[in-house]
Scaffold this motif. Structure first.
Motif, PDB file in Angstrom:
ATOM      1  N   PRO A 605     -12.627  -4.998  -3.962  1.00 54.85           N
ATOM      2  CA  PRO A 605     -11.503  -5.156  -3.030  1.00 54.85           C
ATOM      3  C   PRO A 605     -10.160  -5.139  -3.760  1.00 54.85           C
ATOM      4  O   PRO A 605     -10.027  -5.673  -4.862  1.00 54.85           O
ATOM      5  N   ARG A 606      -9.149  -4.540  -3.132  1.00 53.80           N
ATOM      6  CA  ARG A 606      -7.817  -4.454  -3.750  1.00 53.80           C
ATOM      7  C   ARG A 606      -6.686  -4.620  -2.738  1.00 53.80           C
ATOM      8  O   ARG A 606      -5.530  -4.728  -3.129  1.00 53.80           O
ATOM      9  N   ILE A 607      -7.011  -4.676  -1.452  1.00 52.92           N
ATOM     10  CA  ILE A 607      -5.978  -4.780  -0.423  1.00 52.92           C
ATOM     11  C   ILE A 607      -6.158  -6.088   0.330  1.00 52.92           C
ATOM     12  O   ILE A 607      -7.258  -6.399   0.772  1.00 52.92           O
ATOM     13  N   GLY A 608      -5.075  -6.829   0.451  1.00 52.18           N
ATOM     14  CA  GLY A 608      -5.120  -8.023   1.274  1.00 52.18           C
ATOM     15  C   GLY A 608      -5.247  -9.332   0.526  1.00 52.18           C
ATOM     16  O   GLY A 608      -5.636 -10.349   1.107  1.00 52.18           O
ATOM     17  N   TYR A 609      -4.907  -9.353  -0.766  1.00 51.10           N
ATOM     18  CA  TYR A 609      -4.896 -10.613  -1.510  1.00 51.10           C
ATOM     19  C   TYR A 609      -3.873 -11.574  -0.897  1.00 51.10           C
ATOM     20  O   TYR A 609      -2.773 -11.169  -0.503  1.00 51.10           O
ATOM     21  N   THR A 610      -4.230 -12.859  -0.841  1.00 52.09           N
ATOM     22  CA  THR A 610      -3.282 -13.890  -0.408  1.00 52.09           C
ATOM     23  C   THR A 610      -3.122 -14.979  -1.463  1.00 52.09           C
ATOM     24  O   THR A 610      -2.201 -15.795  -1.375  1.00 52.09           O
ATOM     25  N   HIS A 611      -4.013 -15.050  -2.437  1.00 54.59           N
ATOM     26  CA  HIS A 611      -3.873 -15.956  -3.567  1.00 54.59           C
ATOM     27  C   HIS A 611      -4.584 -15.315  -4.747  1.00 54.59           C
ATOM     28  O   HIS A 611      -4.843 -14.119  -4.735  1.00 54.59           O
ATOM     29  N   TRP A 612      -4.873 -16.082  -5.809  1.00 51.33           N
ATOM     30  CA  TRP A 612      -5.379 -15.447  -7.033  1.00 51.33           C
ATOM     31  C   TRP A 612      -6.741 -14.786  -6.833  1.00 51.33           C
ATOM     32  O   TRP A 612      -7.024 -13.760  -7.440  1.00 51.33           O
ATOM     33  N   GLN A 613      -7.583 -15.358  -5.979  1.00 51.10           N
ATOM     34  CA  GLN A 613      -8.936 -14.820  -5.824  1.00 51.10           C
ATOM     35  C   GLN A 613      -8.939 -13.675  -4.821  1.00 51.10           C
ATOM     36  O   GLN A 613      -8.163 -13.640  -3.871  1.00 51.10           O
ATOM     37  N   GLN A 614      -9.834 -12.740  -5.061  1.00 46.35           N
ATOM     38  CA  GLN A 614      -9.912 -11.557  -4.222  1.00 46.35           C
ATOM     39  C   GLN A 614     -10.433 -11.887  -2.832  1.00 46.35           C
ATOM     40  O   GLN A 614     -11.197 -12.843  -2.650  1.00 46.35           O
ATOM     41  N   PRO A 615     -10.065 -11.105  -1.816  1.00 46.61           N
ATOM     42  CA  PRO A 615     -10.733 -11.204  -0.521  1.00 46.61           C
ATOM     43  C   PRO A 615     -12.142 -10.612  -0.625  1.00 46.61           C
ATOM     44  O   PRO A 615     -12.451  -9.877  -1.563  1.00 46.61           O
ATOM     45  N   ASP A 616     -12.985 -10.945   0.311  1.00 43.59           N
ATOM     46  CA  ASP A 616     -14.355 -10.420   0.283  1.00 43.59           C
ATOM     47  C   ASP A 616     -14.399  -8.919   0.528  1.00 43.59           C
ATOM     48  O   ASP A 616     -15.349  -8.247   0.122  1.00 43.59           O
ATOM     49  N   ARG A 617     -13.384  -8.415   1.192  1.00 42.92           N
ATOM     50  CA  ARG A 617     -13.295  -6.989   1.482  1.00 42.92           C
ATOM     51  C   ARG A 617     -11.823  -6.633   1.584  1.00 42.92           C
ATOM     52  O   ARG A 617     -10.966  -7.516   1.656  1.00 42.92           O
TER      53      ARG A 617
END
Length: 922
Positions: A605-617
């Motif tokens: 995943p590379r789109i939609g981060y809101t904090h340091w950890q990645q989103p699930d998708r």
């Protein structure tokens, strides 16, 4: 092309030479020899024989072997008095030499002599690379060019590495590499690692930290370790996995807490089993201990406890191996808080390698003092990939090789040459920086700055041939520079300014130009290079460009919605199209390229981060859609302001125009409805022009506002543009204008700002033993400048020192702020920061210290977070200046300071990510 006189044909009339080795030599040499035969076959189209033809001994051959292990090589060396200088006794040394009548029946041969097992292996792979087979032949599907004839010139080539252990760390490997290895091989077994070992050895690397996210190299497949030793790859374990045990093995086989104060006996037995299992294989054993899950072991720096742990681990090593403990290579990784133990004075035995680390973002934290030595030597653990704050970065290559070179040159110059290992994440798509890192580790002295600048073209030629190599190299340089400006995972709709300096448009124009060149060259290369081209160039460029377009489309959607523009919905549609385009580009990579060989490889995943950890998708950023009125209604937007006019009780105002900086500005007339409307635009002064002065607007019409400078007297002036819509909406735009009374020289102030690229100095002054060096392409905008040699002592900001001179022209006297944009180099000598100084004309220099620290809780931690997120640190100083021509001097004090830009700011500067464009120089 005719071969040079006395050259030996490796391929003649399409037939390659046979490759001969001794059965008594190391088994790994047989594997490398078989790879060379396959490579010769791939180049020639005809199988290269392993043994003499049935008719008898071959007349010409390639003969390879290891001194002291190959009777054939030993005999050739003895009978022909073959020169083994630079090979015999040299770690991993080898030579390639043409020998006449090397043995009965063979008229001539290319003889490859290795000092040891890997020396011979590297000699064989060196020849593979020289005949045109890329190290990425399997991992990126690089097809070698077919040749019916290929010759090697007479002479002797000798080589050996400068860094003893050179390797990669497979890490953060889910979901991409982990999914791929499960689908392709069933998991991290010997079939998977055989391909990894080949990749490392083809680069003349020799070291691996295996994948460790829920994986255990020894435990997952007991044959992994035996295969590594056979092929010649030295196995270690990562910075927090001591005594040859993978972290996950404690959850599989351990008992109790991962806590040495409470569970010492079980931990010792766990480690003892790791050393027993290691056996006589070639390994580097990691010492020390971090907390469970790659976390700190304790809140405090428990030096005595860690010294006890290391002593107990070394006792276990000696007891289990039955050898003196110093006979087993060991490393203590000074990663994150472990460096605090070192800084606090913790001592480890002299035979242990001290492995310094970067900050996970490519900036080395600490290095030994120049000239410092220890029996175990020093090394560096570096990153191309990271999971952690301020943001994960795992998806695509964002590493500039120029920064890798600049930082690892520091390491080499300070004596850190025992072990270099780099976290490469999923391996793909880090191909380009991996090749550079391992090539540079082999021979750092062979890479002056000119060689670094030329490396992308050389890499391109190795993968795609010479015809387009220069342009491909430029594409590689630019896409990594653009991605390094701000890593994709950190980008958002707020990254690039839509209203100041045309920044978003300039960023997208950069990417669009790169996309056009990429697609044009891809077409010219044709189908034979299609798979490799997509993996190494096309996907990184197109996907990165698409992501930039996506975030700008979202930003425009939100801005236009806030301004009430009817076009907001079209930008929402464009953002959704770009989001779908991202998925389609990844689908092509995973399903179409190389027959679907790389399934899952772009699933990170590379789109939609809101904090340091990645989103699930990947998550589509929030969009705004507006209800659009039927009637056409005029709205107006101006440079430098996000509002849409008319705004009650407020008049629109453009930023200042001047002939040296920005001689024209833009006003946009836009529609808030569906039906078109007409407008007129009237300038209040004869010297003020607006183009077009009238028209019909369906969506939006940009207007150019400029000045007839010849008709304008010197001084400050104010004009206005009156806009009237057919819907009877009226907007008045104020236009401030300034024309200097006299000619200016140097970089000229405009809108209260002077911006200068560091490489554009008028003069570089340095005393004997020092010099200034420009590193082309390093940084966010152009290049960077630093002082050399990098181990030179600090200097003073006076006539005996070193400085860069920049002529500037200031609009008036007053106070200014000088912002020096620096690469975020850390205090690697632990002296309280890195210093430089700034002065104007004859005023005394002001010393400035750059001090960034990646330790949470440190006073400079937030500055570090901001610097690595922005890829630069901006250091400031304030100065009283006179108006007119001035000279700004940037003084060297400490080595290691890397300057990208200088900005002189009078009363603040309009916000943007990259800063204002460089000022006009007269």
């Amino acid at each position: 092309m005719q071969p040079v006189p006395d050259a030996l044909a490796l391929i003649a009339d399409g037939q390659p030479l046979p490759v001969l080795i001794d059965d008594t030599d190391f088994p790994g040499i047989a594997r490398a020899a078989e790879d060379l035969r396959a490579d010769l076959a791939a180049v020639s189209g005809v199988e290269a024989r392993a043994l003499p033809a049935p008719a008898g001994t071959p007349r010409l051959a390639i003969i390879a072997g290891t001194l002291g292990h190959s009777p054939r090589i030993d005999r050739i060396v003895r009978d022909h008095a073959l020169d083994t200088a630079g090979v015999d006794g040299q770690w991993e040394g080898y030579s390639l030499q043409l020998v006449d009548a090397p043995e009965p029946g063979i008229e001539r041969a290319l003889v490859i002599v290795g000092a040891d097992k890997r020396g011979t292996i590297f000699g064989l792979y060196e020849l593979s690379r020289r005949i045109g087979v890329s190290p990425w032949t399997w991992w990126a599907d690089v097809a070698p060019e077919r040749k019916t004839a290929l010759h090697i010139a007479p002479g002797r080539f000798v080589d050996a590495p400068a860094v003893r252990y050179r390797g990669i760390f497979i890490n953060d490997e889910d979901p991409a590499l982990g999914g791929w290895m499960a689908a392709t091989y069933g998991g991290p077994n010997r079939q998977f690692y055989e391909r990894v070992f080949q990749l490392i050895l083809r680069h003349k690397g020799n070291y691996l930290w295996p994948a460790m996210w829920g994986r255990a190299f020894y435990d997952d497949d007991p044959q992994n370790a035996a295969l590594a030793d056979e092929m010649g790859v030295v196995i270690g374990t990562s910075h927090h996995e001591p005594m040859m045990r993978a972290h996950v093995e404690w959850s599989r086989h351990g008992e109790g807490a991962w806590d040495y104060t409470r569970n010492r006996e079980r931990l010792q037995e766990f480690w003892r089993d790791g050393i027993r299992r290691m056996g006589t294989n070639e390994n580097v054993v990691t010492l020390g201990m971090r907390g469970d899950g790659d976390e700190p072991m304790s809140d405090a720096t428990a030096t005595t406890l860690l010294e006890t742990i290391v002593a107990d681990q070394r006792r276990i090593l000696a007891e289990v191996t039955g050898r003196p403990v110093e006979a087993t290579p060991q490393v203590w990784a000074l990663y994150k808080e472990v460096q605090d133990y070192f800084d606090a004075g913790m001592q480890v035995p002299d035979d242990v390698t001290l492995l310094f680390a970067d900050d996970n973002w490519g900036n080395i934290r600490r290095l030994p003092a120049p000239g410092a030595t220890r029996a175990g030597g020093y090394g560096v653990y570096y990153h191309f990939d990271y999971v952690g704050g301020p943001r994960n970065y795992k998806w695509i290559n964002t590493t500039q090789i120029e920064r890798v070179w600049e930082q690892m040159r520091l390491a080499h110059a300070h004596g850190a040459d025992r072990l270099w290992v780099v976290n490469v994440g999923d391996i793909k798509p880090m191909e380009f920086p991996i090749s550079f890192f391992l090539d540079y580790a082999w021979a750092p002295d062979a890479y002056p700055v000119e060689a670094v600048t030329a490396y992308p073209q050389a890499f391109a030629a190795e993968q795609f041939g010479d015809a387009h190599a220069a342009e491909i190299g430029e594409i590689l340089t630019r896409y990594t520079q653009y991605n390094a400006r701000r890593k994709p995972e950190l980008q958002s709709p707020e990254t690039w300014s839509l209203v100041n300096f045309g920044e978003a448009d300039r960023v997208l124009a950069d990417w669009d130009d790169l996309v056009e060149r990429t697609q044009r060259i891809g077409t010219a290369l044709g189908d034979s290079h299609r798979d490799a081209w997509y993996q190494l160039v096309e996907y990184p460029v197109l996907a990165s460009a698409n992501l930039a377009h996506l975030y700008v489309a979202v930003a425009r959607n939100r801005l236009h919605a806030a301004q009430g523009r009817a076009s907001a919905n079209a930008w929402a549609d464009e953002a959704e199209r770009r989001f779908a385009r991202d998925a389609e580009l990844a689908r092509v990579y995973e399903q179409d390229i190389a027959g679907g060989k790389w399934i899952h490889m772009m699933s990170q995943p590379r789109i939609g981060y809101t904090h340091w950890q990645q989103p699930d998708r990947n998550v589509m950023p929030a969009l705004s859609r507006v209800d659009v009125r039927e009637r056409g209604t005029m709205g107006v937007a101006v440079d430098g302001d996000a509002r849409g006019w008319p705004v009650p009780t407020t008049r629109a105002r453009l930023p200042q125009l001047d002939p040296h900086g920005v001689p024209s500005r833009e006003v946009v007339v836009f529609n808030r409805g569906l039906a078109p409307f007409k407008f007129t635009a009237t300038a209040s002064q004869p010297w003020l022009r607006v183009t077009p002065a009238s028209g019909e607007v369906t969506a939006e019409t940009p207007l150019r506002i400029d000045v007839n400078w010849d008709a304008l007297p010197a001084g400050d002036h104010v004009g206005q543009i009156d806009l009237l819509g057919s819907d009877r909406t009226e907007v008045r735009v104020t236009v401030p204008v300034s024309k200097p009374a006299s000619a200016a020289t140097g970089f000229v102030e405009s809108e209260g700002v002077i911006a200068i690229e560091a490489a554009h100095h008028a003069r570089a002054v340095a005393p004997d033993g020092l010099a200034w060096e420009t590193i082309p392409n390093l940084g966010r905008t152009l290049s960077a400048v630093t002082s050399v040699p990098v181990t030179a002592a600090a200097t003073t900001a006076d006539a005996s020192g070193a400085w860069l001179k920049y002529p500037v022209h200031l609009a008036s006297a007053g106070e200014v702020e000088v912002r020096v944009v620096l690469s975020p180099t850390l205090d690697y000598q632990h002296r309280g920061g890195l210093r430089y100084a700034v002065s104007f004309d004859d005023a005394g220099p002001q010393e400035v210290t750059m001090h960034l620290d990646p330790t949470p809780g440190h006073p400079q931690f937030q500055a570090w977070e901001r610097a690595v997120s922005d890829s630069v640190h901006v250091a400031t100083s304030r100065h009283r200046v006179e108006g007119g021509a001035q000279t700004l001097k940037l003084w060297r004090i400490d080595p290691g300071v890397v300057v990208q830009r200088i900005e002189i700011v009078r009363d603040g500067v309009r916000p943007s990510y990259l800063g204002p464009p460089e000022s006009v120089r007269r």
